[in-house]
Design a protein around this motif. Sequence first.
Motif, PDB file in Angstrom:
ATOM      1  N   SER A 157      45.431  33.032  44.836  1.00  0.00           N
ATOM      2  CA  SER A 157      46.310  32.385  45.813  1.00  0.00           C
ATOM      3  C   SER A 157      47.740  32.890  45.674  1.00  0.00           C
ATOM      4  O   SER A 157      48.426  33.157  46.669  1.00  0.00           O
ATOM      5  N   LEU A 158      48.185  33.029  44.421  1.00  0.00           N
ATOM      6  CA  LEU A 158      49.525  33.574  44.182  1.00  0.00           C
ATOM      7  C   LEU A 158      49.618  35.017  44.672  1.00  0.00           C
ATOM      8  O   LEU A 158      50.664  35.440  45.198  1.00  0.00           O
ATOM      9  N   GLN A 177      38.921  27.828  38.555  1.00  0.00           N
ATOM     10  CA  GLN A 177      40.164  27.240  39.066  1.00  0.00           C
ATOM     11  C   GLN A 177      41.355  28.150  38.771  1.00  0.00           C
ATOM     12  O   GLN A 177      42.236  28.337  39.618  1.00  0.00           O
ATOM     13  N   TYR A 178      41.379  28.720  37.547  1.00  0.00           N
ATOM     14  CA  TYR A 178      42.477  29.622  37.199  1.00  0.00           C
ATOM     15  C   TYR A 178      42.444  30.872  38.082  1.00  0.00           C
ATOM     16  O   TYR A 178      43.496  31.366  38.520  1.00  0.00           O
ATOM     17  N   GLN A 204      40.132  36.327  34.942  1.00  0.00           N
ATOM     18  CA  GLN A 204      39.616  34.959  34.856  1.00  0.00           C
ATOM     19  C   GLN A 204      38.166  34.880  35.332  1.00  0.00           C
ATOM     20  O   GLN A 204      37.380  34.104  34.797  1.00  0.00           O
ATOM     21  N   THR A 210      43.786  30.144  41.456  1.00  0.00           N
ATOM     22  CA  THR A 210      45.248  30.041  41.387  1.00  0.00           C
ATOM     23  C   THR A 210      45.896  31.421  41.436  1.00  0.00           C
ATOM     24  O   THR A 210      46.840  31.656  42.203  1.00  0.00           O
ATOM     25  N   TRP A 211      45.382  32.358  40.618  1.00  0.00           N
ATOM     26  CA  TRP A 211      45.968  33.705  40.598  1.00  0.00           C
ATOM     27  C   TRP A 211      45.767  34.429  41.919  1.00  0.00           C
ATOM     28  O   TRP A 211      46.682  35.120  42.407  1.00  0.00           O
ATOM     29  N   GLY A 271      43.514  37.429  38.190  1.00  0.00           N
ATOM     30  CA  GLY A 271      42.417  36.708  38.829  1.00  0.00           C
ATOM     31  C   GLY A 271      41.065  37.292  38.458  1.00  0.00           C
ATOM     32  O   GLY A 271      40.104  36.557  38.159  1.00  0.00           O
ATOM     33  N   ASN A 326      36.892  26.139  33.087  1.00  0.00           N
ATOM     34  CA  ASN A 326      37.818  25.991  34.207  1.00  0.00           C
ATOM     35  C   ASN A 326      38.337  27.324  34.740  1.00  0.00           C
ATOM     36  O   ASN A 326      39.331  27.356  35.475  1.00  0.00           O
TER      37      ASN A 326
END
Length: 226
Positions: free
Chosen positions: A203-204, A196-197, A25, A200-201, A22, A193
Amino acid sequence: MRRLIFVLIVGVAGLAVLLSLGAWQMQRMAWKQNILDTIETRVAAEPVALPIQPDPEADKYRPVRLIGEMASGELHVLVSMPMLGPGYRMIVPFVTDDGRRILVDRGFIRSADKGSVRYTGQVEFLGNLHWPDETDGYTPPPDTVKNIWYARDVEAMAAALKTLPIMVVLSDHPINGSSVIPMPIDTASIPNNHLQYAITWFSLAFLWAAMTAYFLWRSRQNRELT
């Protein structure tokens, strides 16, 4: 106890990996935004005369005003345009008023217009210097028989059309006519983007931490029951 330690080690290691992805990114997002800001700033500058020796780094995207002759000869780069479908970028030789022969990215033509006759001769127009980085080890070699290229390669195209390794991408050109659509340099086709990536990381990572905590709690509960 060993099981708890194993779950804890796996949980911490997995969380560290996800958080680092994350953070990476986020760094990529800042890097990409810096590139987009550089492009927008340079494209918006006042046009200048073509430098004597343009530098691929310092002069990339610089607006220039060209006066000279659109020479004969075309190289066609296979592309696809939204709403228009497949076609070709048209790369042509251009002879400046001081005698230099360079490349000009004239714009997009539909596949059906590949064989059409286009204007050559004296012209004045605006464009941006560009050295596209579109080739890699997977790019097929050009089909010289059918005149189909699969990426813009300034060095190879300059050799094919006997020009200097300098390319100017037209920003607008009224003499093109209806069969040629200018494809000026802008940032609309360069996505950023990475936020957004990153989300995602992260959140994971949150889910991984929650799952690890849950497994540790369940394992402790089971131990207490036994």
